[in-house]
Design a protein around this motif. Sequence first.
Motif, PDB file in Angstrom:
ATOM      1  N   ASP A  12       0.954  24.739 -18.740  1.00  0.00           N
ATOM      2  CA  ASP A  12       2.146  24.864 -17.915  1.00  0.00           C
ATOM      3  C   ASP A  12       1.848  25.522 -16.560  1.00  0.00           C
ATOM      4  O   ASP A  12       2.438  25.179 -15.544  1.00  0.00           O
ATOM      5  CB  ASP A  12       3.170  25.708 -18.678  1.00  0.00           C
ATOM      6  CG  ASP A  12       4.571  25.498 -18.148  1.00  0.00           C
ATOM      7  OD1 ASP A  12       5.018  24.349 -18.139  1.00  0.00           O
ATOM      8  OD2 ASP A  12       5.196  26.478 -17.718  1.00  0.00           O
ATOM      9  N   TRP A  13       0.913  26.479 -16.557  1.00  0.00           N
ATOM     10  CA  TRP A  13       0.589  27.230 -15.333  1.00  0.00           C
ATOM     11  C   TRP A  13       0.090  26.334 -14.203  1.00  0.00           C
ATOM     12  O   TRP A  13       0.114  26.721 -13.043  1.00  0.00           O
ATOM     13  CB  TRP A  13      -0.449  28.320 -15.628  1.00  0.00           C
ATOM     14  CG  TRP A  13      -1.670  27.772 -16.314  1.00  0.00           C
ATOM     15  CD1 TRP A  13      -1.875  27.651 -17.652  1.00  0.00           C
ATOM     16  CD2 TRP A  13      -2.841  27.254 -15.685  1.00  0.00           C
ATOM     17  NE1 TRP A  13      -3.096  27.096 -17.916  1.00  0.00           N
ATOM     18  CE2 TRP A  13      -3.708  26.836 -16.713  1.00  0.00           C
ATOM     19  CE3 TRP A  13      -3.247  27.107 -14.360  1.00  0.00           C
ATOM     20  CZ2 TRP A  13      -4.959  26.272 -16.461  1.00  0.00           C
ATOM     21  CZ3 TRP A  13      -4.487  26.537 -14.103  1.00  0.00           C
ATOM     22  CH2 TRP A  13      -5.318  26.128 -15.154  1.00  0.00           C
ATOM     23  N   LEU A  14      -0.362  25.125 -14.534  1.00  0.00           N
ATOM     24  CA  LEU A  14      -0.806  24.209 -13.477  1.00  0.00           C
ATOM     25  C   LEU A  14       0.314  23.982 -12.459  1.00  0.00           C
ATOM     26  O   LEU A  14       0.050  23.785 -11.273  1.00  0.00           O
ATOM     27  CB  LEU A  14      -1.222  22.871 -14.080  1.00  0.00           C
ATOM     28  CG  LEU A  14      -2.630  22.803 -14.687  1.00  0.00           C
ATOM     29  CD1 LEU A  14      -2.817  21.474 -15.400  1.00  0.00           C
ATOM     30  CD2 LEU A  14      -3.685  22.982 -13.603  1.00  0.00           C
ATOM     31  N   GLY A  15       1.568  24.012 -12.941  1.00  0.00           N
ATOM     32  CA  GLY A  15       2.715  23.800 -12.068  1.00  0.00           C
ATOM     33  C   GLY A  15       2.801  24.807 -10.930  1.00  0.00           C
ATOM     34  O   GLY A  15       3.382  24.531  -9.881  1.00  0.00           O
ATOM     35  N   ASP A  16       2.185  25.977 -11.103  1.00  0.00           N
ATOM     36  CA  ASP A  16       2.221  26.988 -10.039  1.00  0.00           C
ATOM     37  C   ASP A  16       1.111  26.793  -9.012  1.00  0.00           C
ATOM     38  O   ASP A  16       0.999  27.545  -8.057  1.00  0.00           O
ATOM     39  CB  ASP A  16       2.082  28.393 -10.646  1.00  0.00           C
ATOM     40  CG  ASP A  16       3.198  28.683 -11.629  1.00  0.00           C
ATOM     41  OD1 ASP A  16       4.296  28.119 -11.419  1.00  0.00           O
ATOM     42  OD2 ASP A  16       2.972  29.427 -12.589  1.00  0.00           O
ATOM     43  N   HIS A  17       0.257  25.818  -9.247  1.00  0.00           N
ATOM     44  CA  HIS A  17      -0.895  25.649  -8.357  1.00  0.00           C
ATOM     45  C   HIS A  17      -0.974  24.243  -7.799  1.00  0.00           C
ATOM     46  O   HIS A  17      -2.055  23.711  -7.587  1.00  0.00           O
ATOM     47  CB  HIS A  17      -2.182  26.003  -9.112  1.00  0.00           C
ATOM     48  CG  HIS A  17      -2.180  27.401  -9.630  1.00  0.00           C
ATOM     49  ND1 HIS A  17      -2.484  28.489  -8.850  1.00  0.00           N
ATOM     50  CD2 HIS A  17      -1.858  27.894 -10.843  1.00  0.00           C
ATOM     51  CE1 HIS A  17      -2.366  29.589  -9.570  1.00  0.00           C
ATOM     52  NE2 HIS A  17      -1.985  29.258 -10.784  1.00  0.00           N
ATOM     53  N   LYS A  18       0.213  23.659  -7.567  1.00  0.00           N
ATOM     54  CA  LYS A  18       0.247  22.270  -7.086  1.00  0.00           C
ATOM     55  C   LYS A  18      -0.575  22.069  -5.820  1.00  0.00           C
ATOM     56  O   LYS A  18      -1.326  21.107  -5.712  1.00  0.00           O
ATOM     57  CB  LYS A  18       1.699  21.868  -6.803  1.00  0.00           C
ATOM     58  CG  LYS A  18       2.462  21.471  -8.042  1.00  0.00           C
ATOM     59  CD  LYS A  18       3.787  20.846  -7.630  1.00  0.00           C
ATOM     60  CE  LYS A  18       4.587  20.482  -8.872  1.00  0.00           C
ATOM     61  NZ  LYS A  18       5.853  19.830  -8.518  1.00  0.00           N
ATOM     62  N   VAL A  19      -0.423  22.986  -4.866  1.00  0.00           N
ATOM     63  CA  VAL A  19      -1.101  22.793  -3.582  1.00  0.00           C
ATOM     64  C   VAL A  19      -2.614  22.746  -3.775  1.00  0.00           C
ATOM     65  O   VAL A  19      -3.304  21.866  -3.237  1.00  0.00           O
ATOM     66  CB  VAL A  19      -0.703  23.907  -2.583  1.00  0.00           C
ATOM     67  CG1 VAL A  19      -1.552  23.824  -1.332  1.00  0.00           C
ATOM     68  CG2 VAL A  19       0.757  23.770  -2.218  1.00  0.00           C
TER      69      VAL A  19
ATOM     70  N   THR B 223       1.685  17.643 -13.608  1.00  0.00           N
ATOM     71  CA  THR B 223       2.354  18.903 -13.981  1.00  0.00           C
ATOM     72  C   THR B 223       3.579  18.628 -14.850  1.00  0.00           C
ATOM     73  O   THR B 223       3.936  19.451 -15.690  1.00  0.00           O
ATOM     74  CB  THR B 223       2.758  19.729 -12.743  1.00  0.00           C
ATOM     75  OG1 THR B 223       3.554  18.921 -11.886  1.00  0.00           O
ATOM     76  CG2 THR B 223       1.543  20.212 -11.980  1.00  0.00           C
ATOM     77  N   SER B 224       4.225  17.450 -14.671  1.00  0.00           N
ATOM     78  CA  SER B 224       5.342  17.102 -15.552  1.00  0.00           C
ATOM     79  C   SER B 224       4.842  16.930 -16.980  1.00  0.00           C
ATOM     80  O   SER B 224       5.484  17.364 -17.935  1.00  0.00           O
ATOM     81  CB  SER B 224       5.995  15.794 -15.119  1.00  0.00           C
ATOM     82  OG  SER B 224       6.569  15.921 -13.858  1.00  0.00           O
ATOM     83  N   ALA B 225       3.705  16.282 -17.124  1.00  0.00           N
ATOM     84  CA  ALA B 225       3.180  15.984 -18.456  1.00  0.00           C
ATOM     85  C   ALA B 225       2.805  17.254 -19.203  1.00  0.00           C
ATOM     86  O   ALA B 225       3.006  17.365 -20.403  1.00  0.00           O
ATOM     87  CB  ALA B 225       1.964  15.059 -18.347  1.00  0.00           C
ATOM     88  N   VAL B 226       2.239  18.229 -18.475  1.00  0.00           N
ATOM     89  CA  VAL B 226       1.774  19.444 -19.162  1.00  0.00           C
ATOM     90  C   VAL B 226       2.875  20.483 -19.267  1.00  0.00           C
ATOM     91  O   VAL B 226       2.654  21.561 -19.826  1.00  0.00           O
ATOM     92  CB  VAL B 226       0.554  20.071 -18.450  1.00  0.00           C
ATOM     93  CG1 VAL B 226      -0.600  19.090 -18.421  1.00  0.00           C
ATOM     94  CG2 VAL B 226       0.911  20.539 -17.051  1.00  0.00           C
TER      95      VAL B 226
END
Lengths: 626, 626
Positions: A147-154, A138-141
């Motif tokens: 960017d939205w991947l950061g909201d779906h870490k779990v 998520t840091s890389a993107v």
Amino acid sequence: MATAVKRLLVGRALRTAQAAHERLTKKTALAVFSSDALSSTAYATEEILLVLAVAAAATSGTSFQYVIPISIGIAVLLAIVATSYRQTIHAYPSGGGAYIVAKENLGTTPGLVAGASLLVDYVLTVSLSIAAGVSAITSAVQGTRYDWLGDHKVILCLVFIAFIAIANLRGVRESGALFATPTYVFVISFLFMIAFGLFHYFTYGGAATIPGPEELKTADGYKVQPLTFFLLLGAFSNGCSALTGIEAISNGVQAFKKPEAKNAATTLIWMALLLTTMFLGTSVMAFLYHVHPKESETVISQFARLMFTGPLGWFYYVVQAATAAILVLAANTAFADFPRLSSLLARDRFLPRQLANRGDRLVFSNGIVILAIFSGVLVIAFGGDTSKLIPLYAIGVFLSFTLSQSGMVVHWLRERVTAHANWKKSLVVNAIGALATFVVLCVFIATKFIHGAWIVVVMIPLLVLLFRAIHKHYLMVAKQLSTEGLEQLGPIKHTVIVPISGIHRGVVSALQYARSIASDRVQAVYVDFEEEAAASLRDKWERWGAGVQLVVLPSPYRELTRPLLRHINRVARENSGAIITVVLPEFIPARWWQHVLHNQSSLLLKGSLLFKKGVIVTSVPYHLEH
Amino acid sequence: MATAVKRLLVGRALRTAQAAHERLTKKTALAVFSSDALSSTAYATEEILLVLAVAAAATSGTSFQYVIPISIGIAVLLAIVATSYRQTIHAYPSGGGAYIVAKENLGTTPGLVAGASLLVDYVLTVSLSIAAGVSAITSAVQGTRYDWLGDHKVILCLVFIAFIAIANLRGVRESGALFATPTYVFVISFLFMIAFGLFHYFTYGGAATIPGPEELKTADGYKVQPLTFFLLLGAFSNGCSALTGIEAISNGVQAFKKPEAKNAATTLIWMALLLTTMFLGTSVMAFLYHVHPKESETVISQFARLMFTGPLGWFYYVVQAATAAILVLAANTAFADFPRLSSLLARDRFLPRQLANRGDRLVFSNGIVILAIFSGVLVIAFGGDTSKLIPLYAIGVFLSFTLSQSGMVVHWLRERVTAHANWKKSLVVNAIGALATFVVLCVFIATKFIHGAWIVVVMIPLLVLLFRAIHKHYLMVAKQLSTEGLEQLGPIKHTVIVPISGIHRGVVSALQYARSIASDRVQAVYVDFEEEAAASLRDKWERWGAGVQLVVLPSPYRELTRPLLRHINRVARENSGAIITVVLPEFIPARWWQHVLHNQSSLLLKGSLLFKKGVIVTSVPYHLEH
């Protein structure tokens, strides 16, 4: 259907004889065994900075400078532990996990404590490594269109865990092929990044430092406070996560080519050197470039992004990809270790025996599934946040370090006659190791207790109690089932009771079966709700009763089970010593949902007879069509 | 424990012989059978006003005046239906529910349609009556310190449903004692209210009208629109809910004192007269006092509050309490009817037979529980709002009216020879009834289809299909189980297989048992995962094998069930016609959780053998202690 899905996911079954052992060269072994240890450089420095950030406001940011002395302290500890484990390798060339070493030298309870710590730790390794790997992604993107991947870490974490669990159920071996590439790419890219960073800094000066983020991320559960010695200890504890996984080689000596112990010892030294270099290097980078922890991006991503720009921009993605890959491999290591350790505990009868069964693909499937579930639950409970999991981590590791090293001290004392001449030196080395790890353990508990470490402190004794209870049960069962002192018994006297609900084909075959197993001691029992039905039954009995005695039990309260049980008890009293076989005529519908349309009385009856001594239940099925 | 709770809730079991039939006088019977019908006056007028409110804006409120002609239309329909049912009473003195009348005269499918409609309707009666009863309570406490009850309507409804269900499980009879007081208090207080209202109005003039509420409540799902004929039909449909329950007496003729039919017919007329008076009276009150529907208070509560003030203030609470009580009794009626009808359907094999079993307290417990669950779900799904449930209601009632009356038409045609001389007049009366109810049914479906009636229109055919499928299954089972054409079979040849996992006490007793039921045709089968274990087993076999043949099945894939099944098939082929008994040694832990610690392989094996013909499974339990 279920079988087809299983085959698709885990592949076809393997023969027991197909179990094979791969012998590894030092180079491959380094890749296979060090992913767990090396991967911790991806987060250890950041975890130190997170605690130092707590005091950043009070010290105008100078608190971050302490990352250097703290990292050096950890490097010293690392050297001590590695030296200690080098000795374990020589003393236990057949593999000396903390469970075995502690159990053999200190006794069962310390062994179980070590076992419990390790099991807890493997679960945490999976959760933490996967969470850190997902953070690398998520840091890389960040800032891109993903960017939205950061909201779906779990969810990302759970997908990775499921993926690794399935791969392990298929029986991914810790094969060189799988491990070598990502591990060496990770090592080389990290070393290059550090070298490049140093070169850059000393050529152009520190002009290119990163502006501090608008809001500092701090370690979970801390409030902003002045810089105290206790806070520094807390930062040190966090950084100790760098040491996890260092024991891996000592568990797997048998996997090395001959001479196993020597090769393993050499590999351990190499691993320790690499780990020290990479960890210290990362801390120095963070110090030189003033990298401060940030919510949306990892520390490593921040300075890799800073350094690799323009024509070198692609290298940033290599670093991030390698980081994510090695973290996933670290989780994979736990997926090999947890089932293996739990199978050892199960074989020693401290865990349910199902954990010792090899599944279709020769792996300990139950252990893999349990690890996946527990680590998934942890990820959900802690929102996939690395820094929230850190306080729980490392207690188990350092507890098992301490027990294992103390065990080694006892080992040298016991073996002083047969061991090599230098046993005194070895004893001192292990004693220093034991002491150092014990001190760190205490520091860890003191600084992290309220931040989550208490969970582990409570869990471990509970697990040990559970192991003990399970062990007691198995011993009891073994004792009760043992043929010791058993005499060959005389012939069995037995009586057969056939509960019937009327006359139909199912009942007729059950009566016939009953007569075939005990020709003259059969009785049919009918529970009578209404008198008319009983009368009509008696009429038919002449023709279909096959000469069997018919007993009618009145049931004024329309109960079925109770009058039957009472009758069975009466028969048991009258024929003391006899075995009573209850033959139940049961018709089996062709489709499962049709069960709903029939009384489940035979199921109820079976349930109540299950715990009755001297009663054996036989279902005589009558199969319906359509 | 579970038994203790059950005893506490439903009381001790009753003997079958305690089933008794109470014969009712006309006065008590009126109370017992009319609660459902009379209680609908509590909401029927309001439901008409709710639809008229839709056009209130377009007509400056004059749309509400149509409540009078609509109510008169409904009263005419009521007279037709009551007259029709009077004839049913005479023709079916043993009780002529729509299911029986339609099934006997029109055939099975119309009978099942009537049955399905009634079942659906009973569920709706419970939800609707309870929701209306709760509204009477929340209206009464509105503005007092119990105002908050209004926010918990759904929970209140569920509590009432649970309460009535438990009372019925205990076996509340439809006893005069229970019904007489609330019903007569309700009737008298309503009649008094109407008389007092008329007197008041004509003495003081309409000065005391209620100011219109700030926001009108309208029927659910309607948008504000002009007054159309279709809208008036919708209002009429809503008001037809007043007719529900009118058939109750014709179902229960047997409960009357002799001469049953005559008494029942007289009571029906009384009920119809009371219902007409109360319903029309309520509508007239609403018209005279300009009562408009409101979210927080029922229409009846509004004018009762207006009328009974000062020294008569307490009478308002009498009206509300009596309304709530009679609505609860109406729900209670459905709790008697639903289980009775479903037991009839179950006895005719259209529903699972469990619905025909009388429970501990001689009531059809399963039907009661199912009704409570379904009506509870409806209350939750529709938020406990009467006006949302109304569109689903009354379709079932009018469908069963139509089928029952058409059945009566056929009845008269068939019985024209044996029946009384006036059969032609009777036929015309029932034909008018059938036609009128059919027209109303069509109006109902047309006006309410999109507002929820479609659910019922879809449900009823689905239920009929379900009844048919269940019936087909039971017929098939009966045919397959019938002893017709069955010959007494010769003696059974049988072979015993004992799967063993090693040698222990449990296995030794299982072998002994196996030998006792078939001395020379016993074989023990061991599934071999590793060769060493098999060799050690062979050694022990000498001493403990009791002379039984030992078969070792290799299992290179570590499977247990598959090799065993394959072996059983082989044995079955070799001994064609023989019955194979699989004797499973099973040890039974003393506590249920200990099962987790043992392989559940015997359970799996039993599961896979269940559907195998010619195989009988016997578990020989070995009971462990502690």
